[in-house]
Design an enzyme around this catalytic site. Structure first.
Site, short mmCIF file in Angstrom:
data_model
loop_
_atom_site.label_atom_id
_atom_site.label_comp_id
_atom_site.label_asym_id
_atom_site.label_seq_id
_atom_site.Cartn_x
_atom_site.Cartn_y
_atom_site.Cartn_z
N CYS A 114 51.28 55.65 17.78
CA CYS A 114 51.57 55.40 16.37
C CYS A 114 51.01 56.49 15.46
O CYS A 114 51.26 56.50 14.25
CB CYS A 114 51.06 54.03 15.95
SG CYS A 114 51.62 52.73 17.05
N HIS A 240 50.71 53.90 8.86
CA HIS A 240 51.48 53.30 9.93
C HIS A 240 51.65 51.80 9.65
O HIS A 240 50.70 51.11 9.26
CB HIS A 240 50.75 53.53 11.26
CG HIS A 240 51.30 52.71 12.36
ND1 HIS A 240 52.64 52.68 12.65
CD2 HIS A 240 50.69 51.88 13.24
CE1 HIS A 240 52.83 51.87 13.67
NE2 HIS A 240 51.67 51.36 14.04
N ASN A 270 56.67 46.84 13.67
CA ASN A 270 55.92 48.06 13.98
C ASN A 270 56.83 48.97 14.82
O ASN A 270 57.12 48.66 15.97
CB ASN A 270 54.66 47.65 14.76
CG ASN A 270 53.84 48.83 15.24
OD1 ASN A 270 54.28 49.96 15.22
ND2 ASN A 270 52.62 48.52 15.68
O1 UT7 Z 1 50.28 50.02 16.33
C1 UT7 Z 1 49.19 49.22 16.62
C2 UT7 Z 1 49.69 48.04 17.42
N1 UT7 Z 1 48.84 46.92 17.43
C3 UT7 Z 1 48.66 46.10 16.37
O2 UT7 Z 1 49.16 46.30 15.30
C4 UT7 Z 1 47.82 44.88 16.57
C5 UT7 Z 1 46.79 44.67 15.54
N2 UT7 Z 1 46.34 43.31 15.57
C6 UT7 Z 1 47.00 42.33 14.92
O3 UT7 Z 1 47.96 42.59 14.22
C7 UT7 Z 1 46.49 40.94 15.06
O4 UT7 Z 1 45.29 40.92 15.78
C8 UT7 Z 1 47.53 40.00 15.73
C9 UT7 Z 1 48.70 39.77 14.78
C10 UT7 Z 1 48.05 40.62 17.03
C11 UT7 Z 1 46.91 38.66 16.06
O5 UT7 Z 1 46.36 38.09 14.91
P1 UT7 Z 1 44.90 37.41 14.97
O6 UT7 Z 1 44.66 36.83 13.65
O7 UT7 Z 1 43.97 38.49 15.47
O8 UT7 Z 1 45.13 36.26 16.03
P2 UT7 Z 1 44.45 36.05 17.46
O9 UT7 Z 1 44.82 37.14 18.39
O10 UT7 Z 1 43.02 35.78 17.22
O11 UT7 Z 1 45.18 34.73 17.95
C12 UT7 Z 1 45.02 33.51 17.29
C13 UT7 Z 1 45.86 32.46 18.03
C14 UT7 Z 1 45.66 32.47 19.55
O12 UT7 Z 1 45.65 31.14 19.95
P3 UT7 Z 1 44.25 30.42 20.34
O13 UT7 Z 1 43.72 31.24 21.49
O14 UT7 Z 1 43.40 30.52 19.12
O15 UT7 Z 1 44.68 29.05 20.70
C15 UT7 Z 1 46.94 33.10 20.07
O16 UT7 Z 1 47.32 32.62 21.34
O17 UT7 Z 1 47.26 32.72 17.81
C16 UT7 Z 1 47.95 32.66 19.06
N3 UT7 Z 1 49.14 33.48 19.00
C17 UT7 Z 1 50.29 33.08 18.48
N4 UT7 Z 1 50.65 31.90 17.94
C18 UT7 Z 1 51.93 31.81 17.48
C19 UT7 Z 1 49.26 34.79 19.39
N5 UT7 Z 1 50.51 35.20 19.14
C20 UT7 Z 1 51.16 34.17 18.57
C21 UT7 Z 1 52.48 34.01 18.08
N6 UT7 Z 1 52.82 32.83 17.54
N7 UT7 Z 1 53.42 35.00 18.11
#
Ligand code: UT7
Length: 313
Positions: A114, A240, A270
Site C-alpha cells: 500500500c 492510503h 482498500n
Molecule cells: O492496507 C492495510 C490493510 N490492513 C488494514 O487496513 C487493517 C487495519 N485494521 C482495521 O481496519 C481493523 O483492525 C479491522 C477493521 C480489521 C478490525 O476492526 P477492530 O475494531 O480492530 O475489530 P477486531 O479485529 O478487534 O474484531 C472485533 C470482533 C471480533 O469478534 P470477537 O473476537 O470480539 O468475538 C471479530 O471476529 O469483530 C469480529 N469481526 C467481524 N464481525 C462482523 C471481524 N470481522 C468481522 C466482520 N463482520 N466482517
C-alpha cells in the site's frame, strides 16, 4: 526542489460492485459492522475478463489524454502493484504493450504494497533526475486485482479490499518542491499472503491499525521537516485509503481537522497501491485539488512499509 509536475491523472474501477449488504448475504457480517469499523460501504471487484493490466491500461490512457502527452513522450513507466496478473511480464510491460509505448521506455514494477504509489513516484523522480531516460514524461501507476488473493469465507479480510487502478503522468520540474520519507519494518507475520503456504491475504488487523497510527503521523512530520514547512502550508493530505478510523486517528495525532484528509474508501474499499492515485484523480477532476496546491501523499501497509511525499500538483 527537483520535484515532479503532475500533468494528468486517470482511474479505472472494475464492473462488479459489491455492497456490504451483498457480503451479509453469505457471511456473518453486516453493513453496520463494516461501515462502522472501516467507513467502507462498497467496493468493486474484477468480473470475468477484467485484470490488473486492463484496469492499469485504462487508467493510463486517461492520464495520457488528461496530460495531453502522446505515448511517444513516455520515457519510463513505473507500475506499483502486489497483485500483477502474472509473474512475468511485469504489469508495466503489459501497459507498454496495451498503449504502444515507445521501445526506448524503461518499464518496471515496484512492490511496496500500500506504500507502492509513493514509492513509484520517488522511483520515477530519481530515474528522471538521472538523465538517462529517452523521453521526459513518466507514467506512474498503482493497479491491483486484490480479489484474486481474498478468501471469501474470511469475513475479517475479504470485506476490506477492492480492485482498481489509478495513473499519473509526471515530469521533472527543477522548481517544484519535493520531500519524501520512507521506512520499512521487515515483518512477514502482521500482513502477508500470496505464497505457497499462505495463498490468501491474512493479517492481524489490530496490529496493522496500531502500526499505521504510530508511523504515519511521524512520517508526515518528517516530510514537513525535510521540506521546511508546517502543515498550514499543505492544502490536502491524501493517505492510503484503508480505514476511515485510521485516518481520523492520524488527524487527531497531528491535531488536524479530519476534513483535510481526503476519504473515498467508502466507495472503493482498500485498493492498496491504487488508492492514492485514484484519490488524486477524483480530487483533480471534481475541482477539489487545484493546480498549484500542495499535497502530502502517505502510504502504509505490508512489508511493513510506509512512505510520504510532499508535492505541488
Ligand atoms: O492496507 C492495510 C490493510 N490492513 C488494514 O487496513 C487493517 C487495519 N485494521 C482495521 O481496519 C481493523 O483492525 C479491522 C477493521 C480489521 C478490525 O476492526 P477492530 O475494531 O480492530 O475489530 P477486531 O479485529 O478487534 O474484531 C472485533 C470482533 C471480533 O469478534 P470477537 O473476537 O470480539 O468475538 C471479530 O471476529 O469483530 C469480529 N469481526 C467481524 N464481525 C462482523 C471481524 N470481522 C468481522 C466482520 N463482520 N466482517
Amino acid at each position: 526542489m527537483n520535484g515532479l509536475q503532475l500533468l494528468g491523472t486517470g482511474r479505472s474501477l472494475p464492473s462488479r460492485r459489491v455492497t456490504n449488504d451483498d457480503f451479509a448475504r453469505t457471511l456473518d457480517t453486516s453493513d453496520e459492522w463494516i461501515a462502522g469499523r472501516t467507513g467502507i460501504r462498497q467496493r468493486y471487484f474484477c468480473a470475468q475478463g477484467e485484470t490488473a493490466a486492463s484496469l492499469a491500461a485504462s487508467a493510463a490512457r486517461q492520464a495520457l489524454a488528461d496530460a495531453g502527452v502522446a505515448p511517444a513522450g513516455i520515457g519510463l513507466c513505473v507500475a506499483a502493484t502486489f497483485t500483477a496478473d502474472r509473474r512475468t511480464p511485469s504489469l508495466a510491460c503489459e501497459v507498454h504493450e496495451a498503449l504502444g509505448l515507445p521501445e526506448t521506455a524503461l518499464c518496471l514494477d515496484v512492490n511496496a504494497a500500500c506504500t507502492g504509489f509513493v514509492t513509484a513516484l520517488e522511483t520515477a523522480r530519481c530515474l528522471l533526475l538521472g538523465g538517462q531516460m529517452a523521453a521526459p514524461y513518466a507514467l506512474v501507476l498503482g493497479a491491483e486485482r486484490i480479489s484474486g488473493l481474498l478468501d471469501f469465507s474470511d469475513r475479517s479480510t475479504c470485506v476490506l479490499f477492492g480492485d482498481g487502478a489509478g495513473a499519473a503522468v509526471v515530469r521533472l520540474d527543477p522548481d517544484a518542491p519535493w520531500a519524501a520519507v520512507f521506512g520499512t519494518r521487515g515483518d512477514g507475520q502482521v500482513l502477508h499472503g500470496g505464497g505457497p503456504a499462505d495463498p490468501y491475504l491474512a493479517m492481524d488487523g489490530r496490529a496493522v491499525f496500531r502500526f499505521a497510527v504510530e508511523t504515519v503521523p511521524a512520517c508526515i512530520r518528517a516530510v514537513l521537516d525535510k521540506a521546511g514547512l508546517t502543515l498550514d502550508a499543505v492544502d490536502w493530505l491524501v493517505c492510503h485509503q484503508a480505514n476511515s478510523r485510521i485516518l481520523h486517528s492520524i488527524a487527531k495525532k497531528l491535531e488536524q481537522d479530519p476534513a483535510r484528509f481526503y476519504e473515498n474508501m467508502q466507495r472503493y474499499g482498500n485498493t492498496s497501491a491504487a488508492s492514492i492515485p485514484i484519490a488524486l484523480d477524483e480530487m483533480r477532476r471534481d475541482g477539489r485539488l487545484r493546480p498549484g496546491e500542495t499535497v502530502i501523499c502517505a502510504g502504509f501497509g505490508a512489508g511493513l512499509t510506509w512512505g510520504g511525499a510532499l508535492l505541488r500538483v
